[in-house]
Design a protein around this motif. Structure first.
Motif, PDB file in Angstrom:
ATOM      1  N   GLN A 257       3.603  -9.012   0.984  1.00 45.70           N
ATOM      2  CA  GLN A 257       3.411  -7.985   1.890  1.00 45.70           C
ATOM      3  C   GLN A 257       2.099  -7.780   2.610  1.00 45.70           C
ATOM      4  O   GLN A 257       1.119  -7.943   2.418  1.00 45.70           O
ATOM      5  N   LEU A 258       2.320  -7.677   4.150  1.00 43.24           N
ATOM      6  CA  LEU A 258       1.070  -7.600   4.979  1.00 43.24           C
ATOM      7  C   LEU A 258       1.229  -6.383   5.874  1.00 43.24           C
ATOM      8  O   LEU A 258       2.499  -5.783   5.868  1.00 43.24           O
ATOM      9  N   GLU A 259       0.689  -6.084   6.897  1.00 41.11           N
ATOM     10  CA  GLU A 259       0.486  -4.943   7.821  1.00 41.11           C
ATOM     11  C   GLU A 259       0.381  -5.724   9.333  1.00 41.11           C
ATOM     12  O   GLU A 259      -0.037  -7.031   9.327  1.00 41.11           O
ATOM     13  N   SER A 289      -5.887  -9.823  -0.916  1.00 37.29           N
ATOM     14  CA  SER A 289      -6.859  -9.078  -0.408  1.00 37.29           C
ATOM     15  C   SER A 289      -7.016  -7.726  -1.365  1.00 37.29           C
ATOM     16  O   SER A 289      -6.243  -7.354  -1.950  1.00 37.29           O
ATOM     17  N   GLN A 290      -8.213  -6.988  -1.066  1.00 38.07           N
ATOM     18  CA  GLN A 290      -8.408  -6.241  -2.043  1.00 38.07           C
ATOM     19  C   GLN A 290      -8.005  -4.750  -1.294  1.00 38.07           C
ATOM     20  O   GLN A 290      -8.237  -3.723  -1.933  1.00 38.07           O
ATOM     21  N   LEU A 291      -7.443  -4.592  -0.057  1.00 36.30           N
ATOM     22  CA  LEU A 291      -7.433  -3.475   0.721  1.00 36.30           C
ATOM     23  C   LEU A 291      -5.858  -2.994   0.559  1.00 36.30           C
ATOM     24  O   LEU A 291      -5.021  -3.897   0.876  1.00 36.30           O
ATOM     25  N   GLY A 292      -5.626  -1.928  -0.200  1.00 33.50           N
ATOM     26  CA  GLY A 292      -4.506  -1.425   0.123  1.00 33.50           C
ATOM     27  C   GLY A 292      -3.219  -2.130  -0.415  1.00 33.50           C
ATOM     28  O   GLY A 292      -3.387  -2.860  -1.506  1.00 33.50           O
ATOM     29  N   ILE A 319       2.060   4.206  -1.326  1.00 35.95           N
ATOM     30  CA  ILE A 319       2.597   3.152  -1.667  1.00 35.95           C
ATOM     31  C   ILE A 319       1.697   2.467  -2.723  1.00 35.95           C
ATOM     32  O   ILE A 319       2.051   1.856  -3.737  1.00 35.95           O
ATOM     33  N   ASP A 320       0.206   2.121  -2.567  1.00 36.92           N
ATOM     34  CA  ASP A 320      -0.620   1.524  -3.348  1.00 36.92           C
ATOM     35  C   ASP A 320      -0.679   2.233  -4.830  1.00 36.92           C
ATOM     36  O   ASP A 320      -0.552   1.650  -5.891  1.00 36.92           O
ATOM     37  N   TRP A 321      -0.659   3.523  -4.757  1.00 37.54           N
ATOM     38  CA  TRP A 321      -0.890   3.959  -6.138  1.00 37.54           C
ATOM     39  C   TRP A 321       0.576   4.227  -6.903  1.00 37.54           C
ATOM     40  O   TRP A 321       0.646   3.806  -8.052  1.00 37.54           O
ATOM     41  N   LEU A 322       1.665   3.919  -6.227  1.00 40.38           N
ATOM     42  CA  LEU A 322       3.050   3.689  -6.716  1.00 40.38           C
ATOM     43  C   LEU A 322       3.069   2.280  -7.525  1.00 40.38           C
ATOM     44  O   LEU A 322       3.462   2.300  -8.481  1.00 40.38           O
ATOM     45  N   LEU A 323       2.402   1.434  -6.697  1.00 38.76           N
ATOM     46  CA  LEU A 323       2.254  -0.021  -7.291  1.00 38.76           C
ATOM     47  C   LEU A 323       1.647  -0.033  -8.518  1.00 38.76           C
ATOM     48  O   LEU A 323       2.077  -0.723  -9.544  1.00 38.76           O
ATOM     49  N   LYS A 369      -6.199   8.751  13.530  1.00 40.45           N
ATOM     50  CA  LYS A 369      -7.040   8.409  12.571  1.00 40.45           C
ATOM     51  C   LYS A 369      -7.512   6.975  13.048  1.00 40.45           C
ATOM     52  O   LYS A 369      -7.036   6.000  13.556  1.00 40.45           O
ATOM     53  N   LEU A 370      -8.660   7.106  12.744  1.00 49.35           N
ATOM     54  CA  LEU A 370      -9.414   5.652  12.926  1.00 49.35           C
ATOM     55  C   LEU A 370      -9.663   5.201  11.613  1.00 49.35           C
ATOM     56  O   LEU A 370     -10.209   5.566  10.413  1.00 49.35           O
ATOM     57  N   GLN A 371      -9.286   3.834  11.438  1.00 48.46           N
ATOM     58  CA  GLN A 371      -9.399   2.977  10.179  1.00 48.46           C
ATOM     59  C   GLN A 371     -10.296   1.903  10.308  1.00 48.46           C
ATOM     60  O   GLN A 371      -9.950   0.841  10.678  1.00 48.46           O
ATOM     61  N   GLN A 372     -11.532   2.155   9.619  1.00 43.61           N
ATOM     62  CA  GLN A 372     -12.493   1.114   9.862  1.00 43.61           C
ATOM     63  C   GLN A 372     -12.648   0.293   8.739  1.00 43.61           C
ATOM     64  O   GLN A 372     -13.740  -0.124   8.062  1.00 43.61           O
ATOM     65  N   LEU A 373     -11.645   0.039   7.942  1.00 39.59           N
ATOM     66  CA  LEU A 373     -11.859  -0.670   6.288  1.00 39.59           C
ATOM     67  C   LEU A 373     -11.955  -2.215   6.677  1.00 39.59           C
ATOM     68  O   LEU A 373     -11.230  -2.821   7.689  1.00 39.59           O
TER      69      LEU A 373
END
Length: 533
Positions: A257-259, A289-292, A319-323, A369-373
């Protein structure tokens, strides 16, 4: 089953009662006649036959019930693809003869609006050749963004540096999670334009949902401290991931799974495949990857279960909580503490370091929203490959950008980055003395600037022996083509790479040249220069 058990017990009780009554009714004085015994034996045989028939009927009903409970009916996701969706069994009485059994997808329980539009589970396959049987399937959902789109850059990063065998063992599915047909068409056209070779080979697919797939989000309420807009965004995201997983479940061995706003580390394909194949322990997912939810790898056989869990709680949590909750349900004992739970969950998930994917998008798909992760474990990306090349005098008509010169690239200190090439531009390697070259490799673009490639550019050599050149070019059976005298064309850039061997008949070589034959639309970057002697 309770009804069957009751009927079965009644039949047995009746059989026992008849048998005992018959035995007790036999005269004790032994004076009964043979005729009386014959009559009673006939009566007993008749009752036994009735019992056998009743028992056979009950057993047949039990077998039918067991079969119905274990049948799953596939639901087609394309004209050439079947995708199994978890089902529930519902029975209806049909007259006196028996029961009629039919199955209904469980997805209707979690998304009841789909009952009105059964075809809404069929994806619209915009681009695709139906590829199956690969090792890795990469799933990338993408949506309309108010600001910048990162999709093309993400795909270029994933495709950069793949070998022919890797390309044949990979499937990338882009899920355009929008119902606007015009927007879906524009994304498909952009992908077709930038990645025509990958689309034609079947390595790259584009799908979208039906217009009825998404429910009415107006009834959502604020939960977990999130606003209604954010709850809607995360709920739709859960549905997007679930749809993509169900579509991809029978495409390959592993699903990743990617984004649509990530960059991949060079060599990610072999690293992921090797790491997964070497896992001897049972696992639910691997993290690259450790992100989401980025870089999570699943075994394709687990996707139906995972997708159903996401659908069951798609309105409740991200989704990451459900996983993580799936892990909790599988292995955590509520009578033990959190430390024990974490220990048990760690046995079903494994983390690979350093990370293979980095989040690069600044503007989130959530409007405003700005996503600076950033993944701190990603490390530095290698932007060029160094080699020890033979001594040569270098020259080029191309103007390099900043300090990214041809000389630094040739010495393995940097990459060569030039402004937009025009027809007739060249890069020349004039060797100090003629040399024997066994092979050459020129790779354009890099993992971060994968679009800056040489196109319509040939590789040419200048043999020391001019007479050999003339014989090769003039000969009717020769595969070599003459260029500007006295060079011979021996190769060309394909998909940003030019590589090959130089035959002995051309040796030794006095010079090698890259020649541009048409105006380009983008800058050109050489990330690897190899002249092997």
């Amino acid at each position: 089953m309770r009804l069957y058990s009751f009927r079965f017990g009644c039949v047995l009780a009746f059989a026992c009662f008849v048998s005992i009554t018959w035995i007790k009714s036999i005269p004790s004085d032994g004076g009964s006649t043979m005729q009386t015994l014959d009559q009673r034996l006939l009566l007993a045989e008749g009752l036994a036959g009735q019992v056998r028939r009743d028992l056979s009927s009950l057993l047949e009903e039990l077998r039918n019930t067991s079969k119905a409970a274990n049948i799953s009916y596939p639901i087609s996701t394309t004209t050439t693809t079947n995708s199994s969706i978890p089902t529930e069994t519902i029975r209806q009485k049909v007259g006196h003869s028996g029961q009629q059994t039919f199955l209904q997808p469980n997805i209707y329980l979690y998304m009841p609006h789909l009952r009105q539009h059964p075809d809404s589970l069929l994806p619209n396959v915009v681009l695709g050749q139906g590829r199956r049987g690969v090792s890795l399937v990469l799933g990338i959902p993408t949506v309309k963004r108010e600001k910048q789109s990162y999709l093309v850059s993400t795909l270029r990063s994933l495709l950069y540096g793949l070998t022919t065998l890797q390309q044949q063992d990979l499937l990338i599915i882009v899920f355009v999670a929008e119902t606007d047909s015009d927007y879906v068409g524009s994304i498909a056209e952009s992908i077709r334009k930038n990645f025509s070779k990958e689309v034609q080979s079947g390595m790259l697919e584009v799908i979208s949902p039906s217009q009825y797939y998404y429910p009415d989000f107006s009834g959502l309420r604020e939960t977990l401290g999130d606003s209604k807009d954010r709850v809607k965004w995360r709920t739709k995201q859960n549905l997007d991931f679930s749809f993509l997983m169900l579509y991809a479940q029978d495409k390959g061995t592993y699903y990743v799974q990617l984004e649509d706003d990530v960059v991949a580390k060079a060599g990610y394909f072999n690293t992921m495949k090797t790491y997964a194949n070497q896992r001897s322990q049972k696992w639910l997912y691997l993290e690259f990857s450790q992100l989401g939810f980025i870089g999570k790898m699943f075994q394709s056989r687990d996707l139906p279960m995972i997708a159903e869990f996401f659908l069951m709680f798609h309105r409740d949590k991200p989704i990451d909580w459900l996983l993580d909750h799936i892990l909790w349900v599988k292995v955590c004992n509520p009578e033990k503490d959190a430390k024990d739970c974490d220990k048990q969950k760690a046995q079903l998930r494994y983390r690979y370091k350093p990370s293979l994917f980095q989040h690069v998008g600044l503007h989130s798909s959530l409007p405003g929203k700005l996503q600076q992760l950033k993944d701190k474990d990603f490390g530095q990306q290698s932007l060029f490959q160094a080699h020890n090349n033979p001594d040569a005098e270098l020259s080029s008509s191309l103007k390099h950008y900043q300090a990214h010169s041809l000389e630094r690239a040739y010495r393995g200190q940097d990459f060569f980055w030039a402004l937009t090439p025009s027809q007739g531009d060249y890069v020349l390697f004039n060797f100090t003395q003629p040399i024997h070259i066994s092979r050459y490799l020129f790779r354009s673009g890099n993992i971060e600037t994968s679009g800056d490639k040489f196109t319509n550019t040939t590789v040419e050599v200048l043999p020391k022996n001019a007479s050999a050149r003339d014989r090769l070019v003039i000969g009717s059976s020769s595969s070599y083509k003459g260029s500007d005298k006295p060079f011979i064309t021996i190769g060309a850039f394909e998909n940003g790479v030019a590589e090959g061997e130089i035959e002995e008949v051309l040796q030794p070589i006095s010079a090698l040249r890259l020649l541009v034959h048409s105006d380009a639309d983008v800058w050109a970057l050489l990330s690897e220069i190899l002249i092997a002697v």
